[in-house]
Scaffold this motif. Sequence first.
Motif, PDB file in Angstrom:
ATOM      1  N   UNK A 272       0.811  -1.214   0.000  1.00  0.00           N
ATOM      2  CA  UNK A 272       0.000   0.000   0.000  1.00  0.00           C
ATOM      3  C   UNK A 272       0.842   1.260   0.000  1.00  0.00           C
ATOM      4  N   UNK A 273       0.444   2.234  -0.811  1.00  0.00           N
ATOM      5  CA  UNK A 273       1.091   3.537  -0.873  1.00  0.00           C
ATOM      6  C   UNK A 273       2.607   3.404  -1.090  1.00  0.00           C
ATOM      7  N   UNK A 274       2.967   2.759  -2.197  1.00  0.00           N
ATOM      8  CA  UNK A 274       4.375   2.504  -2.512  1.00  0.00           C
ATOM      9  C   UNK A 274       5.186   3.794  -2.513  1.00  0.00           C
ATOM     10  N   UNK A 275       4.606   4.875  -3.023  1.00  0.00           N
ATOM     11  CA  UNK A 275       5.324   6.134  -3.147  1.00  0.00           C
ATOM     12  C   UNK A 275       5.616   6.791  -1.799  1.00  0.00           C
ATOM     13  N   UNK A 276       5.019   6.272  -0.712  1.00  0.00           N
ATOM     14  CA  UNK A 276       5.263   6.834   0.618  1.00  0.00           C
ATOM     15  C   UNK A 276       6.466   6.207   1.315  1.00  0.00           C
ATOM     16  N   UNK A 277       7.057   5.189   0.739  1.00  0.00           N
ATOM     17  CA  UNK A 277       8.141   4.468   1.415  1.00  0.00           C
ATOM     18  C   UNK A 277       9.346   5.352   1.747  1.00  0.00           C
ATOM     19  N   UNK A 278       9.755   6.287   0.875  1.00  0.00           N
ATOM     20  CA  UNK A 278      10.856   7.168   1.284  1.00  0.00           C
ATOM     21  C   UNK A 278      10.541   7.960   2.554  1.00  0.00           C
ATOM     22  N   UNK A 279       9.286   8.369   2.709  1.00  0.00           N
ATOM     23  CA  UNK A 279       8.896   9.082   3.939  1.00  0.00           C
ATOM     24  C   UNK A 279       9.028   8.166   5.154  1.00  0.00           C
ATOM     25  N   UNK A 280       8.676   6.889   4.991  1.00  0.00           N
ATOM     26  CA  UNK A 280       8.792   5.962   6.111  1.00  0.00           C
ATOM     27  C   UNK A 280      10.248   5.775   6.539  1.00  0.00           C
ATOM     28  N   UNK A 281      11.179   6.016   5.605  1.00  0.00           N
ATOM     29  CA  UNK A 281      12.599   5.838   5.914  1.00  0.00           C
ATOM     30  C   UNK A 281      13.257   7.100   6.456  1.00  0.00           C
ATOM     31  N   UNK A 282      12.547   8.219   6.438  1.00  0.00           N
ATOM     32  CA  UNK A 282      13.144   9.466   6.941  1.00  0.00           C
ATOM     33  C   UNK A 282      13.663   9.340   8.386  1.00  0.00           C
ATOM     34  N   UNK A 283      12.939   8.664   9.294  1.00  0.00           N
ATOM     35  CA  UNK A 283      13.465   8.560  10.658  1.00  0.00           C
ATOM     36  C   UNK A 283      14.672   7.639  10.792  1.00  0.00           C
ATOM     37  N   UNK A 284      15.033   6.898   9.741  1.00  0.00           N
ATOM     38  CA  UNK A 284      16.124   5.922   9.828  1.00  0.00           C
ATOM     39  C   UNK A 284      17.481   6.601   9.631  1.00  0.00           C
ATOM     40  N   UNK A 285      17.764   7.613  10.406  1.00  0.00           N
ATOM     41  CA  UNK A 285      18.987   8.394  10.252  1.00  0.00           C
ATOM     42  C   UNK A 285      20.274   7.599  10.470  1.00  0.00           C
ATOM     43  N   UNK A 286      20.297   6.503  11.285  1.00  0.00           N
ATOM     44  CA  UNK A 286      21.567   5.772  11.415  1.00  0.00           C
ATOM     45  C   UNK A 286      22.084   5.201  10.088  1.00  0.00           C
ATOM     46  N   UNK A 287      21.193   5.035   9.089  1.00  0.00           N
ATOM     47  CA  UNK A 287      21.653   4.566   7.782  1.00  0.00           C
ATOM     48  C   UNK A 287      22.667   5.518   7.161  1.00  0.00           C
ATOM     49  N   UNK A 288      22.662   6.768   7.609  1.00  0.00           N
ATOM     50  CA  UNK A 288      23.533   7.776   7.026  1.00  0.00           C
ATOM     51  C   UNK A 288      24.895   7.864   7.721  1.00  0.00           C
ATOM     52  N   UNK A 289      25.121   7.049   8.744  1.00  0.00           N
ATOM     53  CA  UNK A 289      26.411   7.086   9.432  1.00  0.00           C
ATOM     54  C   UNK A 289      27.580   6.718   8.517  1.00  0.00           C
ATOM     55  N   UNK A 290      27.495   5.629   7.730  1.00  0.00           N
ATOM     56  CA  UNK A 290      28.631   5.322   6.839  1.00  0.00           C
ATOM     57  C   UNK A 290      28.942   6.425   5.836  1.00  0.00           C
ATOM     58  N   UNK A 291      27.925   6.968   5.102  1.00  0.00           N
ATOM     59  CA  UNK A 291      28.278   8.061   4.182  1.00  0.00           C
ATOM     60  C   UNK A 291      28.739   9.326   4.904  1.00  0.00           C
ATOM     61  N   UNK A 292      28.253   9.577   6.121  1.00  0.00           N
ATOM     62  CA  UNK A 292      28.715  10.747   6.871  1.00  0.00           C
ATOM     63  C   UNK A 292      30.195  10.619   7.206  1.00  0.00           C
ATOM     64  N   UNK A 293      30.608   9.454   7.641  1.00  0.00           N
ATOM     65  CA  UNK A 293      32.024   9.238   7.954  1.00  0.00           C
ATOM     66  C   UNK A 293      32.880   9.336   6.703  1.00  0.00           C
ATOM     67  N   UNK A 294      32.356   8.779   5.593  1.00  0.00           N
ATOM     68  CA  UNK A 294      33.109   8.835   4.338  1.00  0.00           C
ATOM     69  C   UNK A 294      33.239  10.276   3.845  1.00  0.00           C
TER      70      UNK A 294
END
Length: 354
Positions: free
Chosen positions: A294-316
């Motif tokens: 349901x609401x496939x286009x909303x999936x990026x919004x669901x991932x907004x709170x997943x900020x730890x995913x950005x730790x590797x690119x932040x360090x890089x």
Amino acid sequence: MGAAVLAVTAWAREGHPVALLARSWDSRWYLGIAAHGYVRTQHVRPGVIRSDLAFFPLYPGLVHSLAALTPLSGGGAGLVVSWTAAAAAACGIYAIGTHLYGRAVATTLVLLWALLPHSVVLTMAYTEPVLTAFAAWSLYAVLTGRWVWAGTLAALAGLSRPNGFAVAAAVLATAAYEIWRGRGRVSHRLWTGAALAPLGWGAYVLWVGRHEGDLLHGYFRVQSLWGSTFDLGDGSLRSIKHQLLHGGPFAFAMTMVIVATGVLLYALLVADRPPLPLLVYSGILLLIALGGSGFFESKPRFLLPAFPLLLPPARALVRTARARPWHATVVVAALAGLSFAYGAYVVVYAHTPL
């Protein structure tokens, strides 16, 4: 700068930017709950009944309280709550980044989070800023051993969104590990925090179940009537197949890219061996985004709170900035351009749910 791009784009389409931010898609449901309580049911077609009981109560409760105490309208109060929560979330993310890797990585982590393609949602009357704020500070409390705070904030996160239980899961998983490692000899504060963590999410799910006459399954039936179920990714795969074979809105293509990037970033996060609560929290949010229908286009919004995913690119990016500052500047400028342009597109031009 992003707000300016959005405002100019909205005015070019003869729209009002504040109205678009305050009353787009789910915002209208939240503001309705804030103004009138849980009273709205929308019969879309046979088998699809949208009830406002699908929306968790913390955000509309905050909006209602602020509107009652100030001269702000419902929409204005909704934006103030979201903007305040986004600022609190940024501070929490910075605190985690500083605790783990220092100020440079922390600053870059916040910057990358603010420049995600869907980060425009952080300026709208939506619940993602509220969830991220409580999640970030709850996870920081876990990392620093403040268990009662961790559990209390996790309970509040659970009252903000359906996927807010990811915070409670992170607290419980870390508490279980500490109990196992200490062979049961742990502080009573840890037990208290673990007990508090799931109360917010569980209380609302059970309340809706009681309202619907089915204590354990009532809330999930409300969600399924919206078309939102957990089907292990079957609905997502069908949406992707349709996009690849027949094409579709640009937002669908961007969703595929963003979700695929999220999977890659989680693999990099696992390889980095981060603290357990960050791994559990991000993994559950990613699993919900991948496995929910349901609401496939909303999936990026669901991932907004997943900020730890950005730790590797932040360090890089920090390493790149130290070795080749110009390269890092180009990367940040490109991300900013994408974020500002895509944010204006999805709010003003796209006719797909956020």
